[in-house]
Design an enzyme around this catalytic site. Sequence first.
Site, PDB file in Angstrom:
ATOM      1  N   TYR A   1     -14.762  -3.485  16.288  1.00  0.00           N
ATOM      2  CA  TYR A   1     -14.257  -4.173  17.478  1.00  0.00           C
ATOM      3  C   TYR A   1     -14.738  -3.497  18.766  1.00  0.00           C
ATOM      4  CZ  TYR A   1     -10.693  -6.921  14.956  1.00  0.00           C
ATOM      5  OH  TYR A   1     -10.026  -7.804  14.148  1.00  0.00           O
TER       6      TYR A   1
ATOM      7  N   LYS B   1       8.163  -4.706  14.957  1.00  0.00           N
ATOM      8  CA  LYS B   1       8.590  -3.410  14.407  1.00  0.00           C
ATOM      9  C   LYS B   1       9.526  -2.707  15.400  1.00  0.00           C
ATOM     10  CE  LYS B   1       7.553  -1.608  11.052  1.00  0.00           C
ATOM     11  NZ  LYS B   1       8.078  -1.676   9.660  1.00  0.00           N
TER      12      LYS B   1
ATOM     13  N   PRO C   1     -17.643  -4.852  10.591  1.00  0.00           N
ATOM     14  CA  PRO C   1     -17.361  -5.346  11.946  1.00  0.00           C
ATOM     15  C   PRO C   1     -16.548  -4.347  12.764  1.00  0.00           C
ATOM     16  CG  PRO C   1     -15.867  -6.360  10.355  1.00  0.00           C
ATOM     17  CD  PRO C   1     -16.730  -5.399   9.577  1.00  0.00           C
TER      18      PRO C   1
ATOM     19  N   THR D   1      10.267 -11.644   8.721  1.00  0.00           N
ATOM     20  CA  THR D   1      10.387 -10.530   7.769  1.00  0.00           C
ATOM     21  C   THR D   1      10.791  -9.238   8.464  1.00  0.00           C
ATOM     22  OG1 THR D   1       8.863 -11.425   6.131  1.00  0.00           O
ATOM     23  CG2 THR D   1       9.044  -9.029   6.218  1.00  0.00           C
TER      24      THR D   1
ATOM     25  N   TYR E   1       2.970  -7.840  16.081  1.00  0.00           N
ATOM     26  CA  TYR E   1       3.348  -6.941  14.961  1.00  0.00           C
ATOM     27  C   TYR E   1       4.179  -5.780  15.480  1.00  0.00           C
ATOM     28  CZ  TYR E   1       2.900  -2.853  11.916  1.00  0.00           C
ATOM     29  OH  TYR E   1       3.165  -1.719  11.193  1.00  0.00           O
TER      30      TYR E   1
ATOM     31  N   THR F   1       6.281   2.635  12.815  1.00  0.00           N
ATOM     32  CA  THR F   1       4.888   2.911  13.146  1.00  0.00           C
ATOM     33  C   THR F   1       4.722   3.497  14.556  1.00  0.00           C
ATOM     34  OG1 THR F   1       2.832   1.733  13.703  1.00  0.00           O
ATOM     35  CG2 THR F   1       4.802   0.418  13.709  1.00  0.00           C
ATOM     36  N   ASP F   2       3.642   4.235  14.751  1.00  0.00           N
ATOM     37  CA  ASP F   2       3.309   4.751  16.082  1.00  0.00           C
ATOM     38  C   ASP F   2       3.056   3.620  17.087  1.00  0.00           C
ATOM     39  OD1 ASP F   2       0.871   3.914  14.957  1.00  0.00           O
ATOM     40  OD2 ASP F   2      -0.218   5.770  15.403  1.00  0.00           O
ATOM     41  N   GLU F   3       2.718   2.433  16.559  1.00  0.00           N
ATOM     42  CA  GLU F   3       2.339   1.335  17.452  1.00  0.00           C
ATOM     43  C   GLU F   3       3.493   0.879  18.345  1.00  0.00           C
ATOM     44  OE1 GLU F   3      -0.189  -1.698  15.861  1.00  0.00           O
ATOM     45  OE2 GLU F   3      -0.804  -0.436  14.183  1.00  0.00           O
TER      46      GLU F   3
ATOM     47  N   PRO G   1      -7.727  -9.106  20.963  1.00  0.00           N
ATOM     48  CA  PRO G   1      -6.937  -9.266  22.191  1.00  0.00           C
ATOM     49  C   PRO G   1      -5.800  -8.234  22.234  1.00  0.00           C
ATOM     50  CG  PRO G   1      -7.076 -11.343  20.949  1.00  0.00           C
ATOM     51  CD  PRO G   1      -7.695 -10.289  20.090  1.00  0.00           C
TER      52      PRO G   1
ATOM     53  N   ASN H   1     -12.923   4.648  16.323  1.00  0.00           N
ATOM     54  CA  ASN H   1     -13.347   3.788  15.205  1.00  0.00           C
ATOM     55  C   ASN H   1     -14.800   4.033  14.791  1.00  0.00           C
ATOM     56  OD1 ASN H   1     -10.834   2.699  15.000  1.00  0.00           O
ATOM     57  ND2 ASN H   1     -11.298   0.824  16.138  1.00  0.00           N
TER      58      ASN H   1
ATOM     59  N   PHE I   1       0.819  -1.219   0.000  1.00  0.00           N
ATOM     60  CA  PHE I   1       0.000   0.000   0.000  1.00  0.00           C
ATOM     61  C   PHE I   1       0.857   1.275   0.000  1.00  0.00           C
ATOM     62  CE2 PHE I   1      -2.091   2.762   3.453  1.00  0.00           C
ATOM     63  CZ  PHE I   1      -2.681   3.616   2.544  1.00  0.00           C
TER      64      PHE I   1
ATOM     65  N   ILE J   1      13.441 -10.104   1.281  1.00  0.00           N
ATOM     66  CA  ILE J   1      14.492  -9.324   1.955  1.00  0.00           C
ATOM     67  C   ILE J   1      15.322 -10.176   2.913  1.00  0.00           C
ATOM     68  CG2 ILE J   1      13.462  -7.028   1.724  1.00  0.00           C
ATOM     69  CD1 ILE J   1      12.527  -7.356   4.710  1.00  0.00           C
TER      70      ILE J   1
ATOM     71  N   GLY K   1       4.256   1.677   0.025  1.00  0.00           N
ATOM     72  CA  GLY K   1       5.400   1.662  -0.882  1.00  0.00           C
ATOM     73  C   GLY K   1       5.012   1.960  -2.324  1.00  0.00           C
TER      74      GLY K   1
HETATM   75  P1  NAD Z   1       1.556  -3.742   3.168  1.00  0.00           P
HETATM   76  O1  NAD Z   1       1.248  -4.963   3.956  1.00  0.00           O
HETATM   77  O2  NAD Z   1       0.495  -3.143   2.306  1.00  0.00           O
HETATM   78  O3  NAD Z   1       2.810  -4.036   2.199  1.00  0.00           O
HETATM   79  C1  NAD Z   1       3.921  -4.749   2.613  1.00  0.00           C
HETATM   80  C2  NAD Z   1       4.746  -5.097   1.381  1.00  0.00           C
HETATM   81  O4  NAD Z   1       5.930  -5.767   1.811  1.00  0.00           O
HETATM   82  C3  NAD Z   1       4.030  -6.016   0.398  1.00  0.00           C
HETATM   83  O5  NAD Z   1       4.191  -5.542  -0.920  1.00  0.00           O
HETATM   84  C4  NAD Z   1       4.741  -7.350   0.580  1.00  0.00           C
HETATM   85  O6  NAD Z   1       4.750  -8.151  -0.588  1.00  0.00           O
HETATM   86  C5  NAD Z   1       6.135  -6.888   0.985  1.00  0.00           C
HETATM   87  N1  NAD Z   1       6.859  -7.921   1.742  1.00  0.00           N
HETATM   88  C6  NAD Z   1       6.410  -8.597   2.827  1.00  0.00           C
HETATM   89  N2  NAD Z   1       7.338  -9.475   3.231  1.00  0.00           N
HETATM   90  C7  NAD Z   1       8.404  -9.341   2.402  1.00  0.00           C
HETATM   91  C8  NAD Z   1       9.676  -9.950   2.315  1.00  0.00           C
HETATM   92  N3  NAD Z   1      10.048 -10.922   3.181  1.00  0.00           N
HETATM   93  N4  NAD Z   1      10.528  -9.549   1.347  1.00  0.00           N
HETATM   94  C9  NAD Z   1      10.169  -8.588   0.466  1.00  0.00           C
HETATM   95  N5  NAD Z   1       8.967  -7.982   0.489  1.00  0.00           N
HETATM   96  C10 NAD Z   1       8.099  -8.348   1.447  1.00  0.00           C
HETATM   97  O7  NAD Z   1       2.115  -2.681   4.211  1.00  0.00           O
HETATM   98  P2  NAD Z   1       1.938  -1.098   4.255  1.00  0.00           P
HETATM   99  O8  NAD Z   1       0.670  -0.780   4.937  1.00  0.00           O
HETATM  100  O9  NAD Z   1       2.213  -0.541   2.916  1.00  0.00           O
HETATM  101  O10 NAD Z   1       3.119  -0.714   5.253  1.00  0.00           O
HETATM  102  C11 NAD Z   1       4.432  -0.457   4.760  1.00  0.00           C
HETATM  103  C12 NAD Z   1       5.352  -0.142   5.928  1.00  0.00           C
HETATM  104  O11 NAD Z   1       4.865   0.996   6.634  1.00  0.00           O
HETATM  105  C13 NAD Z   1       5.461  -1.261   6.956  1.00  0.00           C
HETATM  106  O12 NAD Z   1       6.801  -1.336   7.383  1.00  0.00           O
HETATM  107  C14 NAD Z   1       4.560  -0.808   8.098  1.00  0.00           C
HETATM  108  O13 NAD Z   1       5.013  -1.313   9.322  1.00  0.00           O
HETATM  109  C15 NAD Z   1       4.724   0.695   8.015  1.00  0.00           C
HETATM  110  N6  NAD Z   1       3.581   1.495   8.511  1.00  0.00           N
HETATM  111  C16 NAD Z   1       2.316   1.247   8.046  1.00  0.00           C
HETATM  112  C17 NAD Z   1       1.259   2.047   8.487  1.00  0.00           C
HETATM  113  C18 NAD Z   1      -0.142   1.855   7.956  1.00  0.00           C
HETATM  114  O14 NAD Z   1      -1.066   2.528   8.432  1.00  0.00           O
HETATM  115  N7  NAD Z   1      -0.363   0.992   6.970  1.00  0.00           N
HETATM  116  C19 NAD Z   1       1.493   3.065   9.433  1.00  0.00           C
HETATM  117  C20 NAD Z   1       2.804   3.275   9.881  1.00  0.00           C
HETATM  118  C21 NAD Z   1       3.838   2.492   9.410  1.00  0.00           C
END
Ligand code: NAD
Length: 321
Positions: free
Chosen positions: A207, A154, A205, A101, A150, A126-128, A274, A249, A12, A61, A14
Amino acid sequence: MKRILVTGGLGFIGSNFIRMMLEEHPDITITNLDAVTYAGNPANLKDIENEPGYSFTRGDICDRDLVFSVLDRQNIDTIVHFAAESHVDRSIEDSSVFVRTNVLGTQVLLESALKCGVERFVHISTDEVYGSTPDGSFSETDNLAPSSPYSASKAGSDLLALSYHKTHGLPVIVTRCTNNFGPYQYPEKLIPLFTTNLVDGKKVPVYGSGKNVRDWIYVLDHNRAVDFILENGSPGEIYNISSGNELNNLEITGTILSLLGMDESMIEYVADRPGHDWRYSLDSTKLRSMGWRPEYDFETAMRETVSWYRENEWWWRPLKR
Ligand code: NAD
C-alpha cells in the site's frame, strides 16, 4: 482447575492460544465457542481436536441463549474473548458485521458472564484503538482515537468491557496488542498473504509508499502475555502488549523476500488504504514491570513463520481467493 471459555478459538490467535494452553496447563479445560466464519478454520486445531480437556461448540457470540447455556452448563469460570471480525480492509467495505460481532457480541458475553458469576473476563484488543502517532508510544492511559471501522468497533467493545467492571464489578481485564504474526494466520493479512503469493510466483501488493510502521510480535509471545495476565492481572486494568519490533511495510516485505530468495522486483505498489494509519506503537512498561517479557527473537520467529507457510500448503491453499 480453570474452566475456560475461549471465543474465536478457530481463528489465528485463538487457535494458537488453545494449543499452547492445553500443552502448558494439563489441569485446565477449554471450551471453544466459534461461529466458523470465513476466518474460523477447523483445520487450525485439527491436531488437538480429540485432546482431553478440549471441546468445541459452533455458535455465534451474539446468540444470548446459546452463550448463557454454554457458560452455565459448563460452569465456566474464565472467559478469554478473541472472537471478532478482524480485517481492516473488510471493515472499510462493510462495517455492519464488525459492529454486530465486535460490539454486540461482546455485550452479550459480558451480560452472560455477569449472570453466571464468571471470575475472569479477558477481553483481547488491539493497538489500533489508540490510532496513529508519528513518534512516541501509547500507554494505557492515553485517549482512544481509532481510524477504521474495525478499530472503532474494537474501541467500543473495550469501553463496554471496562464499563461492566466499573458499573457491575465484573472482573474484566482488557489487553491491547500490536500486530501478530505466526502460523495459521488467514492469508489476507500481510505476512501470510505475501509469503503465499511469493510461493506461487505472484507479486505482493504494498500500500502507498510502504513506509507505514507496525510493531510486530510473534503470536506465542502475545499468547504467553495473555496467560501471564490471566494469572497476574488485576480486574479493571488495561495491559498493552508489545515487543518493540517496529518495521515499516517495505522492511517487513524485504524480510519475507530475502527469506524466500527473491528481490524487490516482486513488489507491486498499489493505491493506499483509505484512512491508513501511519504508525502504531505501544509502551508495554506496565506489563514488563510485572515480569512479562517477549521470548522470541524476531528474525528467528519470522524465519520459522515463513518456513511454516512453505511447508503447510495443505493449510493455506484452500483459503486463497
Ligand atoms: P481471526 O479473524 O483470525 O479470527 C477470528 C475468529 O473469531 C474466527 O475463528 C471467527 O470464526 C470467530 N468469530 C467471528 N465472528 C464470530 C461470532 N459472531 N461468534 C463467534 N465467533 C466468531 O482474528 P485474529 O487475528 O485471531 O484476532 C483475534 C483477536 O485478537 C481479535 O479480537 C482481534 O481484534 C485481536 N487482535 C488481533 C491482532 C492481530 O494482529 N491479528 C492484534 C491485536 C489484537
